[in-house]
Enzyme design. Structure first.
Site, short mmCIF file in Angstrom:
data_model
loop_
_atom_site.label_atom_id
_atom_site.label_comp_id
_atom_site.label_asym_id
_atom_site.label_seq_id
_atom_site.Cartn_x
_atom_site.Cartn_y
_atom_site.Cartn_z
NE ARG A 99 -0.10 5.60 -6.58
CZ ARG A 99 0.77 5.90 -5.62
NH1 ARG A 99 0.40 5.81 -4.36
NH2 ARG A 99 2.01 6.28 -5.93
NE ARG A 145 -7.25 6.11 1.06
CZ ARG A 145 -6.11 5.62 1.54
NH1 ARG A 145 -5.29 4.97 0.74
NH2 ARG A 145 -5.78 5.79 2.81
CD GLU A 183 2.68 7.51 2.25
OE1 GLU A 183 3.26 7.50 1.14
OE2 GLU A 183 1.99 6.54 2.67
CB SER A 237 6.84 7.25 0.81
OG SER A 237 7.32 5.98 1.18
NE ARG A 239 -2.58 10.64 0.23
CZ ARG A 239 -2.44 9.50 0.88
NH1 ARG A 239 -1.43 9.36 1.73
NH2 ARG A 239 -3.28 8.51 0.70
#
Length: 425
Positions: free
Chosen positions: A261, A276, A348, A351, A388
């Protein structure tokens, strides 16, 4: 994409969904207009073709001036048919172009608003009081360096910012997490999958990642291939252009893949450590079900995510994501957010999204029930996004001396190790 018949029958519902998402409502009227043009041009083409065929049967029977007149009319009809065909193709292309820009219809129970307008559904686990325990918690990067587990300096040297190495027990911890997650998914009936990291444009577009999420996608121009940001993409495209017998449903896959990403909109956010990053590994759940089953399957995926986070002994909450933060493919999305002690807030970790028939229509995936063939529903759910999850484990299970307690579920995958010990003071 949504069903065009639904758009024609209830355009106000589609307008309301667009408005709730914060997207362009005028797109609905543009699409209705394009669809009307597409249908009328199709009728016009069919009428001209029928006239052309009828004329073609008369010409061999005619003679003299009558035949000459019919041949002249046939020539004009041929030109009209060609023009009508071009008009039909152009109208169809415009309709498809606009249809692909429209987000999925939002579930009526989703809270309306932006990123901070979510609804908290439930909270699990106890948040540790480090002050009462007599020490101030270290963040995951400091702990990772003490354990010889994380190296961001050399990651930046080799690849640039937001890249990292997992070393020693850090690498072993990732492998333990992946194996434990796959074991849970397999026990729940998911088929384990190792998926491609590069996909064709139709796979990326079909899952909805070339719309509002396009800025975060890596594209290899020379090969016209995309690096996936999640194995949801190859798992969704796995049955592209197929018709699946209803008796085979549900189909459930657990994909493991690297994810890439750009994080284009995150300048200045979470720059410290590995929360991140541009590349990470993830175990993703993906389901194909009948449309009637999608809401129940969504709850099941959420339960599997809660089971996973509970097994890791992490405090977390479940939120119902607001309309403006859904992403184009999701009709509804639940996030599980773990408590991060040094940030003092929930972040988060997993999800799960119910994409209803949105992706299957774009990818032409249908199911057969008797003599009926129609689009099915697709759903996805993160089981373990590795970096994460490592952040949450290190910070929540740290001890005063910089060591980290290993959750019981991971111990069999770490040779029985109960504690990760510092290698440097």
């Amino acid at each position: 994409m949504i069903d065009l018949r639904l758009l024609r029958e209830d355009p106000d519902r589609v307008r309301a969904s667009q408005r709730a998402r914060g997207e362009d409502v005028a797109l609905v009227d543009s699409l209705l207009s394009a669809d009307e043009r597409r249908r009328s041009s199709g009728v016009r083409f069919d009428e001209l073709r029928a006239e052309q065929k009828a004329l073609g049967k008369l010409i061999p029977k005619a003679s003299g001036d009558e035949k000459a007149e019919l041949l002249k009319k046939a020539g004009q009809l041929a030109a009209d048919v060609k023009a009508a065909d071009a008009e039909r193709d152009e109208a169809d292309a415009r309709t498809q172009e606009l249809l692909l820009q429209l987000g999925n219809l939002v579930h009526p129970d989703v809270p309306v608003g932006g990123e901070e307008d979510f609804a908290t559904l439930e909270t699990h686990g106890e948040i540790r009081d480090f002050a009462a325990e007599g020490f101030e918690p270290k963040d995951h990067l400091e702990l990772g360096q003490l354990l010889g587990a994380i190296d961001v300096e050399r990651g930046a040297k080799v690849s640039g910012s937001r890249f990292y190495f997992l070393t020693g027990v850090g690498a072993l911890l990732e492998l333990a997490l992946v194996n434990a997650a796959i074991a849970q998914a397999t026990a729940a009936g998911f088929t384990p999958m190792l998926t491609p990291a590069l996909v064709r444009p139709q796979s990326m577009a079909g899952t909805g990642f070339l719309g509002q999420a396009a800025q975060d996608v890596y594209h290899l121009d020379k090969d016209d291939l995309y690096l996936v940001g999640t194995s949801e993409v190859p798992l969704a495209a796995y049955h592209m252009d197929e018709i699946i017998d209803a008796e085979r449903l549900p189909l459930r896959y657990a994909g493991f893949s690297p994810c890439f990403r750009r994080e284009a909109g995150s300048h200045g956010k979470d720059t410290r450590g590995i929360f991140r990053v541009h590349q990470f590994d993830k175990v993703e759940m993906f389901s194909y079900v009948t449309p009637e089953e999608s809401q129940d399957e969504h709850r099941r995926l959420l339960e599997w995510e809660k089971q996973w986070l509970t097994s890791l002994e992490l405090p977390f909450r479940v939120i119902d994501v607001a309309t403006g933060d859904l992403g184009s493919s999701a009709s509804r999305k639940f996030d599980c957010e773990a408590w991060i002690p040094t940030q003092g807030k929930y972040r988060e970790l997993t999800s799960t999204s119910d994409c209803t028939e949105y992706q299957s229509r774009r990818l032409s995936i249908r199911f057969r029930e008797g003599k009926t063939v129609r689009p099915l529903a697709t759903l996805n759910g993160t089981l373990c996004a590795v970096p994460r999850t490592i952040v949450a484990i290190l910070e929540n299970h740290q001890q005063a001396d910089g060591s980290v307690r290993v959750p019981e579920v991971l111990r069999p995958y770490l040779g029985g190790r109960e504690v990760l010990e510092p290698v440097a003071k």
